[in-house]
Scaffold this active site. Structure first.
Site, PDB file in Angstrom:
ATOM      1  NE  ARG A 163      20.698  -2.104  75.889  1.00 28.36           N
ATOM      2  CZ  ARG A 163      20.967  -2.434  74.631  1.00 28.36           C
ATOM      3  NH1 ARG A 163      21.241  -3.688  74.321  1.00 28.36           N
ATOM      4  NH2 ARG A 163      20.977  -1.514  73.670  1.00 28.36           N
ATOM      5  CD  GLU A 197     -12.146  -0.924  91.680  1.00 30.92           C
ATOM      6  OE1 GLU A 197     -13.189  -0.238  91.624  1.00 30.92           O
ATOM      7  OE2 GLU A 197     -12.103  -2.100  91.298  1.00 30.92           O
ATOM      8  CB  ALA A 250     -23.073   6.473  86.409  1.00 29.07           C
TER       9      ALA A 250
END
Lengths: 88, 379
Positions: B252, B348, B118
């Site tokens: 960089r 969720e 589930a």
């Protein structure tokens, strides 16, 4: 008041499901309308629109099956407020 | 373009910058949020935000915490879900016992829904509760991937009863309750995840939230809160990805120019910057609708969660890309954001569940269809 209550509820359901024929006594759960999100939308709508808090003991599916059932629920929950206003 | 925090979160922003970000990779490595940090969150009053402030503020706070550490934000998510359930559906005795400590964060809550069979379809839960002789309930079941399960004092548990799925608040220390930490998860590794077993756990009658059989409604309500938190936390991941990427690209040099001067890098940064604004706006919209008690908040929250979580995955992927090999390294923030972002697309209500719900809503609003997944689509 109950006619107006029913109309307000019916308008909300129809706003979400336009074009559906909705009699006040039709069980909307049998029409394929209701998933869990829509059921929660109904609860929130009734609480906001009518200034209510639906208590746990009224959170029964039967209270949300039809426009008539929801109107009756609103009527029941409004009664204490109406009484207290009358006494004031 | 700035990653400036939403209004009203200045305190949280400073906390995240000084107390959270410097340690987040160590938490991830150690697979635990330390007690001192849980206590700091309590001192700030943030555990109770779901009931002490507006939902716009709630999202702003969870975004900030998510910018620093998705594991801590995940703990706040499930705690907020449990607290919301007690506040909204708890009987007087339950509210009296738990509302104050949960709001203060002196007790933590967790959310026990998922089982082996589930997940998105929460109507398939096999955990069960039966009336106990003399009153109360006897609970049996095995819940998996319980965020905060290793640490929580109370669990919001969904179990089958005679009238359908019901919700209970269960004390972690009750006889018959045991938990096993889960290690080695892909992301949110410090979220104290556990498996929780209930073996004839005896619950008082007041442990039942709402009415018997109301579990689906309660799950829908608390998942709405959880989605709001995850949407906001995902927005925080985008902010963190953007901050790190901009810093790296500005310092960089490659091919005779700073990374940030390369147009293809600018495109990646642009997507992050715009996604951040869009995700934040969707969260604010869903929160404002919640604060107004507007039922449209449910779909707005699904949209916010869907957008923010998928955008967080994009942003974290691009952050790793911009950082190159160093971003792939163990202990680098981009590495952690990438793993945490993937979790956001799953918990969720997965992205696929959100797509079903959002599309159904759009179709029915146009009179072109009706919901076909009566219950399972909401988890």
């Amino acid at each position: 008041m109950s006619d107006q209550t029913g109309r307000t509820i019916r308008d909300f359901v129809l706003s979400r499901f336009p074009g559906v024929e909705l009699d006040d006594d039709v069980d909307i759960f049998t029409l394929g309308f209701v998933n869990s999100l829509f059921a929660m939308e109904l609860v929130m709508f009734l609480e906001k629109e009518f200034g209510l808090r639906i208590p746990n003991e009224e959170m029964s599916l039967d209270n949300f099956r039809t426009v008539s059932a929801m109107s009756a629920l609103v009527g029941r929950l409004r009664t204490p407020d109406a009484a207290s206003v009358g006494e004031a | 373009m700035s990653t400036a925090a939403p209004p009203g979160t200045a305190g949280a922003r400073a906390f995240v910058d000084t107390e959270l970000i410097p340690h987040a990779d160590a938490f991830d490595r150690d697979e635990a949020i330390p007690e001192w940090l849980l206590g700091s969150v309590a001192e700030h009053g943030w555990w109770g935000a779901v009931r002490t402030g507006s939902m716009v503020e709630f999202a702003a706070l969870h975004e900030e915490i998510g910018r620093g550490c998705s594991s801590l934000r995940s703990l706040l998510t499930v705690h907020s879900m449990a607290l919301y359930a007690v506040d909204r559906w708890g009987a007087d005795a339950l509210r009296e016992r738990w509302l104050e400590p949960l709001t203060a964060g002196t007790a933590l809550g967790a959310f026990c829904l998922t089982e082996s069979a589930a997940g998105s379809d929460f109507t398939a839960v096999e955990a069960s509760a039966r009336p106990a002789p003399g009153g109360g309930w006897l609970l049996d079941g095995h819940k998996k991937w319980v965020t905060g399960g290793e640490r929580a004092e109370v669990f919001l548990v969904f179990a089958r009863t005679g009238r359908g799925v019901s919700a209970f608040l269960v004390e972690a220390g009750a006889p018959g309750v045991s938990r096993t930490p889960v290690r080695g998860l892909l992301g949110t590794r410090a979220a104290l995840t556990a498996e929780v077993r209930f073996e004839g756990a005896r619950l008082p009658a007041a442990a039942l939230l709402g009415a018997e059989g109301m579990g689906t409604a309660i799950a829908t309500g608390v998942l709405d809160i959880g989605r709001h938190s995850v949407a906001a936390g995902s927005t925080g991941i985008i902010a963190a990805a953007l901050e790190g990427s901009v810093r790296h690209a500005a310092g960089r040099r490659q091919g005779g120019a700073l990374l940030g001067e390369h147009q293809l890098i600018q495109r990646l940064i642009t997507r992050m910057a715009v996604d951040l604004r869009a995700a934040r706006a969707l969260c604010r919209d869903a929160g404002a609708l919640k604060d107004a008690g507007d039922p449209a908040t449910l779909m707005a929250t699904c949209a916010a969660k869907y957008f923010a979580s998928t955008a967080a995955m994009r942003a974290a992927t691009d952050a790793v890309q911009i950082h190159g090999a160093v971003g792939c390294s163990d202990g680098h923030p981009a590495n952690r954001l990438f793993r945490d972002a993937k979790i956001m697309e799953i918990i969720e209500g997965s992205s696929q569940i959100q797509e079903i719900l959002i599309a159904q809503h759009a179709l029915t609003a146009a009179g072109a269809g009706r919901p076909r997944t009566p219950e399972g689509g909401a988890s």
